[in-house]
Design an enzyme around this catalytic site. Sequence first.
Site, PDB file in Angstrom:
ATOM      1  N   ASP A  82       0.827  -1.208   0.000  1.00  0.00           N
ATOM      2  CA  ASP A  82       0.000   0.000   0.000  1.00  0.00           C
ATOM      3  C   ASP A  82       0.865   1.264   0.000  1.00  0.00           C
ATOM      4  OD1 ASP A  82      -2.460   1.234   0.006  1.00  0.00           O
ATOM      5  OD2 ASP A  82      -2.639   1.277   2.196  1.00  0.00           O
ATOM      6  N   HIS A  83       0.491   2.229  -0.817  1.00  0.00           N
ATOM      7  CA  HIS A  83       1.131   3.565  -0.838  1.00  0.00           C
ATOM      8  C   HIS A  83       2.651   3.522  -0.969  1.00  0.00           C
ATOM      9  CE1 HIS A  83      -2.269   6.230  -0.241  1.00  0.00           C
ATOM     10  NE2 HIS A  83      -2.742   5.406   0.685  1.00  0.00           N
ATOM     11  N   HIS A 178      -7.288   9.940   5.455  1.00  0.00           N
ATOM     12  CA  HIS A 178      -6.765   8.828   6.248  1.00  0.00           C
ATOM     13  C   HIS A 178      -6.983   9.095   7.736  1.00  0.00           C
ATOM     14  CE1 HIS A 178      -3.941   7.800   2.725  1.00  0.00           C
ATOM     15  NE2 HIS A 178      -4.687   6.739   2.916  1.00  0.00           N
ATOM     16  N   GLY A 208     -10.892   4.465   4.700  1.00  0.00           N
ATOM     17  CA  GLY A 208     -12.109   3.735   5.078  1.00  0.00           C
ATOM     18  C   GLY A 208     -12.534   3.886   6.524  1.00  0.00           C
ATOM     19  N   ASN A 228     -10.080   0.789   1.296  1.00  0.00           N
ATOM     20  CA  ASN A 228      -8.939   0.607   2.204  1.00  0.00           C
ATOM     21  C   ASN A 228      -9.323   0.996   3.628  1.00  0.00           C
ATOM     22  OD1 ASN A 228      -7.567   0.074  -0.140  1.00  0.00           O
ATOM     23  ND2 ASN A 228      -5.948   1.559   0.201  1.00  0.00           N
ATOM     24  N   VAL A 229      -9.021   0.104   4.554  1.00  0.00           N
ATOM     25  CA  VAL A 229      -9.319   0.360   5.971  1.00  0.00           C
ATOM     26  C   VAL A 229      -8.063   0.075   6.779  1.00  0.00           C
ATOM     27  CG1 VAL A 229     -10.727  -0.345   7.947  1.00  0.00           C
ATOM     28  CG2 VAL A 229     -11.761  -0.257   5.677  1.00  0.00           C
TER      29      VAL A 229
HETATM   30  P1  13P Z   1      -7.804   4.674   7.128  1.00  0.00           P
HETATM   31  O1  13P Z   1      -6.575   4.607   7.952  1.00  0.00           O
HETATM   32  O2  13P Z   1      -8.532   5.979   7.255  1.00  0.00           O
HETATM   33  O3  13P Z   1      -8.717   3.527   7.377  1.00  0.00           O
HETATM   34  O4  13P Z   1      -7.350   4.595   5.597  1.00  0.00           O
HETATM   35  C1  13P Z   1      -6.521   3.528   5.208  1.00  0.00           C
HETATM   36  C2  13P Z   1      -6.058   3.704   3.815  1.00  0.00           C
HETATM   37  O5  13P Z   1      -6.664   4.380   3.019  1.00  0.00           O
HETATM   38  C3  13P Z   1      -4.818   3.011   3.444  1.00  0.00           C
HETATM   39  O6  13P Z   1      -4.444   3.202   2.148  1.00  0.00           O
END
Ligand code: 13P
Length: 289
Positions: A82-83, A178, A208, A228-229
């Site tokens: 992720d990212h 986020h 999320g 995404n959470v």
């Molecule tokens: P949150 O931390 O707000 O749930 O978002 C997670 C996210 O988007 C990871 O890419």
Amino acid sequence: MKKQNLIQLQKDYRAAQKCLIGFNVNDIYDMKAVALAAEEANCPVMVMTYPPVVELNSSYLCKKMLEGIQPYTKQPIYLHLDHSVSVDMCKKAIDDGYDSVMIDGSQKSLKENIAMTKEVTRYAESSGVLVEAEIGKIMGRGVVIKSDDDFLASVADVKAIVEEANPHIMAVGIGTAHGFTPTTPKIHFDRLLEIAEAIPNPLVLHGGTGIPDLDIQKAITMGVAKLNVGTIVHTTYMKELYKEMGKDLNAAYPPFLMKDVIPRIKDVVLNRLEAVNFKRALSHKVCKF
Ligand code: 13P
């Protein structure tokens, strides 16, 4: 259960207005909680590692952790980077067996973003690994926003990156943030719809933790096939662990503490799976919701 190729699964999900949740995880304990929730909810899930997790443990170890956790559920668990702002980290994750990587060039110029994304999509091509790109910005965590134009994904930019770099799925900045936010994020559904009409790719909603269920469900009907959470998972982990440790710090023994913490993380994960599987909840056909 057979693990369907993720690129196809995401296409199918967009067509069927379904949504896969990617949960940010840090170790085997929250990964196990996600697996147990997937088993209970009877639906596929994704676990996602942020770059610091990969820097600390390596993508090789993360892949091995998932292999060890997968038997806890018959549901497929997809592994995602992720990212990542690093093309090299994406390439290494692909080599180490990740199902999916996100190359995040959203803080760069469109030209640089396209170039980085193209390098990753080309590298991923022969392996069948899914590539996620981002246009626009997800607020929070130091991303400073002065006006809507600072974060809102431009339809022309989304079209340009899709046409030139060919990522499979697109994260778009449409107002989500986020982490926990002081006020409920205002989602620009009008822009989401414009983007969904402009490109056929499954869309990804980040942030999320702070998005109300009804907004998540509305977004799914508009082409969002991945949510995404993260924050709610790791803050639950940390807070519940802190609570358990506080009972008797001198006797704190990780396996005994984690035995009580894992089910509480699982409940949070299950609650989010329930939010995206609302159609099944209404039909009462497939799963317990
Ligand atoms: P949150 O931390 O707000 O749930 O978002 C997670 C996210 O988007 C990871 O890419």
